[in-house]
Design a protein around this motif. Structure first.
Motif, PDB file in Angstrom:
ATOM      1  N   UNK A  73       0.827  -1.208   0.000  1.00 48.89           N
ATOM      2  CA  UNK A  73       0.000   0.000   0.000  1.00 48.89           C
ATOM      3  C   UNK A  73       0.860   1.258   0.000  1.00 48.89           C
ATOM      4  N   UNK A  74       1.875   1.327   0.868  1.00 44.36           N
ATOM      5  CA  UNK A  74       2.676   2.551   0.915  1.00 44.36           C
ATOM      6  C   UNK A  74       3.508   2.707  -0.346  1.00 44.36           C
ATOM      7  N   UNK A  75       3.851   1.592  -0.992  1.00 44.91           N
ATOM      8  CA  UNK A  75       4.556   1.700  -2.272  1.00 44.91           C
ATOM      9  C   UNK A  75       3.675   2.349  -3.320  1.00 44.91           C
ATOM     10  N   UNK A  76       2.367   2.069  -3.276  1.00 42.43           N
ATOM     11  CA  UNK A  76       1.429   2.653  -4.230  1.00 42.43           C
ATOM     12  C   UNK A  76       1.009   4.059  -3.840  1.00 42.43           C
ATOM     13  N   UNK A 162       1.756   1.076 -10.843  1.00 38.29           N
ATOM     14  CA  UNK A 162       2.614   1.431 -11.971  1.00 38.29           C
ATOM     15  C   UNK A 162       3.928   2.094 -11.564  1.00 38.29           C
ATOM     16  N   UNK A 163       3.927   2.806 -10.445  1.00 39.69           N
ATOM     17  CA  UNK A 163       5.066   3.659 -10.121  1.00 39.69           C
ATOM     18  C   UNK A 163       5.378   3.558  -8.631  1.00 39.69           C
ATOM     19  N   UNK A 164       5.952   2.440  -8.164  1.00 32.20           N
ATOM     20  CA  UNK A 164       6.178   2.274  -6.726  1.00 32.20           C
ATOM     21  C   UNK A 164       7.084   3.356  -6.155  1.00 32.20           C
ATOM     22  N   UNK A 165       6.659   3.880  -5.010  1.00 32.33           N
ATOM     23  CA  UNK A 165       7.327   5.056  -4.442  1.00 32.33           C
ATOM     24  C   UNK A 165       8.728   4.761  -3.937  1.00 32.33           C
ATOM     25  N   UNK A 166       9.055   3.501  -3.674  1.00 37.11           N
ATOM     26  CA  UNK A 166      10.401   3.208  -3.174  1.00 37.11           C
ATOM     27  C   UNK A 166      11.475   3.549  -4.199  1.00 37.11           C
ATOM     28  N   UNK A 167      11.086   3.694  -5.456  1.00 33.38           N
ATOM     29  CA  UNK A 167      12.081   4.031  -6.478  1.00 33.38           C
ATOM     30  C   UNK A 167      12.563   5.471  -6.374  1.00 33.38           C
ATOM     31  N   UNK A 168      11.813   6.307  -5.679  1.00 32.54           N
ATOM     32  CA  UNK A 168      12.169   7.724  -5.609  1.00 32.54           C
ATOM     33  C   UNK A 168      12.246   8.260  -4.174  1.00 32.54           C
ATOM     34  N   UNK A 169      12.159   7.372  -3.173  1.00 26.95           N
ATOM     35  CA  UNK A 169      12.196   7.802  -1.777  1.00 26.95           C
ATOM     36  C   UNK A 169      13.170   6.931  -0.994  1.00 26.95           C
ATOM     37  N   UNK A 170      13.789   7.478   0.059  1.00 24.47           N
ATOM     38  CA  UNK A 170      14.612   6.647   0.937  1.00 24.47           C
ATOM     39  C   UNK A 170      13.744   5.641   1.678  1.00 24.47           C
TER      40      UNK A 170
END
Length: 230
Positions: A73-76, A162-170
């Motif tokens: 969920x947090x990744x999305x 489509x765009x998991x947030x771990x790719x752009x966040x620590x």
């Protein structure tokens, strides 16, 4: 002095927001705004909406903390403007286009999955299987967890983002070595793929209940890093 980051929690499939009750009061006493989102367990879209509503209620920057399915969920949900960091607790975390079901299927099936019941499209943990979820709690607390569990829709495990947030966040990750719900090898794979700062703990799937100090220490580490970067 800058204010401390806000903390928003996202719970897993067989839980509700109260599963973080042993860590929320301490974080509040230390000066954090804290909300534990009450996820729908109906659809990924509903989960993301619940987390976004919680984020809209707190000040930025904010840290999202996801347990189990809550990591998905947090990744999305984590591309919200206020989010500055992600903390995963014994959690799933997708690549773009990857479902939780696909991710789980790449690793040995945890014992919990042989102890689930299903009716009318809803899935829950059988009473005799609760020890595979939270076996390092007292028998009384295990039965409390069983009695208060959610019953998610089965198809939620097929959802993708489509765009998991771990790719752009620590990211930070707590890996639970005695976990019979999300296999430790799966946890190790996703934490390494994210490049997360990882801490390992000998706990069941619910360290926020069995070893809350370890969870608090990791959240504090993330909060210090986010505050320093602000």
């Amino acid at each position: 002095m800058a204010s401390k980051p806000s903390i928003v929690f996202a719970h897993g499939l067989w839980a509700d927001g109260s599963c973080f009750s042993k860590v929320i009061p301490t974080l509040q006493s230390e000066g954090h705004e804290v909300i534990s989102a009450q996820n729908t367990l109906d659809s990924l879209e509903g989960e993301v909406d619940a987390v976004h509503r919680a984020l809209d209620r707190v000040s930025g920057p904010a840290i999202l903390v996801g347990h189990s399915w809550g990591g998905f969920v947090i990744s999305a949900a984590g591309n919200h403007d206020k989010v500055a960091g992600l903390v995963y607790i014994a959690a799933l975390s997708p690549e773009a286009g990857e479902s939780a079901q696909e991710q789980i299927g790449q690793f040995p099936t945890p014992e919990l999955f042989s102890n689930l019941q299903e009716e009318n499209g809803r899935i829950w943990i059988a009473r005799d299987g609760i020890s595979y979820f939270c076996g390092d709690l007292s028998p009384e607390d295990q039965q409390l967890v069983w009695a208060t569990q959610g019953a998610p829709r089965g198809e939620i495990l097929a959802a993708t983002t489509d765009n998991p947030a771990w790719k752009s966040h620590p990211t930070w990750y707590l890996l639970t070595l005695q976990d019979h719900a999300v296999h430790p090898d799966l946890q190790r794979f996703v934490s390494q793929r994210m490049g997360a700062t990882t801490v390992e703990v000998n706990s069941s799937h619910v360290p926020m209940l069995s070893q809350p100090k370890v969870v608090l220490d990791l959240i504090r580490k993330a909060a210090d890093a986010v505050a320093a970067a602000a």
